[in-house]
Scaffold this motif. Structure first.
Motif, short mmCIF file in Angstrom:
data_model
loop_
_atom_site.label_atom_id
_atom_site.label_comp_id
_atom_site.label_asym_id
_atom_site.label_seq_id
_atom_site.Cartn_x
_atom_site.Cartn_y
_atom_site.Cartn_z
N UNK A 1 0.82 -1.22 0.00
CA UNK A 1 0.00 0.00 0.00
C UNK A 1 0.85 1.26 0.00
N UNK A 2 0.23 2.37 -0.34
CA UNK A 2 0.83 3.70 -0.24
C UNK A 2 -0.18 4.56 0.51
N UNK A 3 -0.17 4.46 1.83
CA UNK A 3 -1.20 5.05 2.68
C UNK A 3 -1.33 6.55 2.46
N UNK A 4 -0.20 7.25 2.36
CA UNK A 4 -0.27 8.71 2.24
C UNK A 4 -0.33 9.20 0.80
N UNK A 5 -0.28 8.26 -0.16
CA UNK A 5 -0.44 8.65 -1.56
C UNK A 5 0.69 9.49 -2.12
N UNK A 6 1.89 9.35 -1.58
CA UNK A 6 3.00 10.17 -2.08
C UNK A 6 3.87 9.45 -3.10
N UNK A 7 3.38 8.27 -3.54
CA UNK A 7 4.12 7.54 -4.57
C UNK A 7 5.25 6.69 -4.03
N UNK A 8 5.33 6.56 -2.72
CA UNK A 8 6.37 5.75 -2.08
C UNK A 8 5.66 4.69 -1.25
N UNK A 9 5.83 3.40 -1.58
CA UNK A 9 5.10 2.35 -0.84
C UNK A 9 5.49 2.34 0.63
N UNK A 10 4.52 1.96 1.46
CA UNK A 10 4.71 2.03 2.91
C UNK A 10 5.97 1.37 3.42
#
Length: 463
Positions: free
Chosen positions: A259-268
């Protein structure tokens, strides 16, 4: 017929939504059910009578129990080989005497049949997986009462596959006896034998029991899903576990299931700040003030500051734009060019020299007259205001006397000024002194006033 109905009902109860005919993936099959023996078909004269006899179930000999077993093995290309064992009781025997045939009870003849058959399935030709028609040829040995004989067999039938492993099977086989005088207990009459039962296929290996054979299962030891070739998708994100870098948490295909919870293009898993949008260069953490120090390491995240000071600006107590750690005069406003210290102006240098001219020494000595101490203290005050400025103290005399006397005297007087300034807190590294005797007069030595002006101390700014 009631037994056939029960078998058919049982098959329906076992039915599923997918079906598959016997093939290389399920090479073995077993069928059990009921059989019916009809001797009319072989006794009747003409094709129409024979067909009529085929459908007259009242002429069927049926044992009210499970009465046949078929075991077969798939050979390939639609062919399979099977062995059939059947048992029945003949209480309706058709004779070809009188008007063509008549039915009678020959004395409840016990019937046993052992047959081998080769079947050919049309499922591949018809491109169907549910209805599986077939034809067969073979031969066997039949016991009918006290008589027995070999037969040559041919027939047809179909399997109706309810699931991958269960089918309703129906088959009609004509068994031609070459010892057919139609005398019970003497010979075996040619006859039709009908079969109806349930067929079970098996033999394919499915280690994890997920319904996908090991030969097709990419994860044969773990139950999985057909759409992923037998591999599981634990988190249900559409990416099978063996390709999912985060198999227990739903994720995105572009991040291999993470997932990428914060949506910044960097996976968690690679994001040091997974719940706050950040920048790639800081492993997903933000830098609010843009000073190159990510917020989680920045002690002043809202104010730009250098990394060396943990993201906070350097203090500048005097507000002169030179941070205290670089400011040689952190409590006095100065200039960047002068390392944060104030730069002495021409008027201050002029004032120093005016003070220097009023320093009075005792005659022929290099000790100060009492009024000179106030003047010297004023010089100290100005020099302390400019703590980085360097000065040269030059001593001069008038022309009275010889240089042998005047030069040492002027040198001692200049040094006396330097010593006093150092004693009052001026850094010695900032001061130099030298006596020049009667050189460089600034007035005429022929007058009392002129000689007074020439006896002086000059304070020069060293640049």
């Amino acid at each position: 017929m009631k037994h056939l109905n029960k078998l058919f009902a049982a098959a329906i109860l076992c039915a599923g939504i997918s079906a598959q005919a016997q093939d290389a993936d399920h090479p073995w099959s077993v069928a059990v059910g009921a059989n019916a023996v009809n001797t009319k078909v072989s006794a009747a004269k003409g094709f129409s009578h024979r067909m009529g006899g085929y459908f007259q179930t009242g002429d069927y000999n049926i044992l009210p129990s499970v009465s046949y077993l078929n075991v077969s093995r798939y050979l390939g290309d639609g062919f399979s080989f099977g062995v059939v064992g059947s048992v029945n009781k003949i209480d309706k025997f058709i004779s070809d005497e009188a008007e063509g045939y008549f039915k009678y009870n020959p004395g409840d003849l016990t019937y046993y049949g052992i047959d081998a058959e080769i079947k050919y399935s049309f499922k591949e030709l018809l491109k169907t997986k549910v209805v599986d028609p077939f034809i067969l040829v073979g031969g066997g040995y039949t016991f009918m009462g006290d008589a027995s004989a070999g037969t040559v067999n041919g027939g047809l039938g179909f399997n109706f596959w309810f699931t991958k492993n269960i089918a309703l099977t129906v088959q009609s086989t004509y068994k031609h006896s070459f010892d057919d005088t139609r005398i019970p207990d003497v010979d075996v009459a040619s006859h039709m034998q009908h079969f109806a039962g349930i067929r079970f296929q098996f033999g394919g290996k499915d280690t994890d029991g997920d319904g996908i054979l090991d030969k097709y299962d990419e994860c044969p030891d773990v139950p999985g899903l057909p759409e992923f070739n037998g591999c599981p998708d634990t988190d249900g994100d559409g990416i099978p576990d063996h390709l999912d870098e985060c198999p227990d948490v739903p994720g995105l295909p572009e991040f291999n299931g993470c997932p990428d919870t914060d949506g910044d293009g960097i996976p968690d898993p690679k994001d040091e700040c997974p719940e706050v949008p950040g920048l790639p260069e800081f492993n997903g953490c933000p830098d609010t003030d843009g000073d190159g120090v990510p917020d989680h390491l920045d002690e002043c995240p809202e104010v730009p500051g250098p990394k060396e000071n943990k993201g906070c600006p350097w203090p500048d107590r005097d507000g002169d734009g030179v941070p205290d750690h670089l400011d040689q005069c952190p409590d006095v406003p100065g200039t960047v060019e002068n390392n944060g210290c104030p730069e002495i102006k021409e008027e201050q240098v002029k004032q120093l020299n005016e003070y220097g001219k009023t320093i009075l020494f005792n005659t022929g000595k290099y000790t100060f007259q009492q009024p000179s101490y106030a003047v010297l203290d004023n010089i100290v005050k100005i020099m302390k205001e400019y703590p980085t400025a360097k000065f040269h103290i030059a001593g001069y005399t008038d022309s009275t006397g010889s240089d042998r006397v005047n030069v040492p005297l002027s040198d001692n007087r200049a040094n006396a000024v330097k010593v006093y300034l150092i004693e009052q807190g001026v850094d010695s590294a900032r001061l130099t002194s030298k006596g020049y005797g009667s050189a460089d007069p600034i007035a005429s030595n022929k007058t009392v006033k002129g000689r007074e002006l020439n006896r002086r101390v000059e304070i020069q700014l060293v640049k």
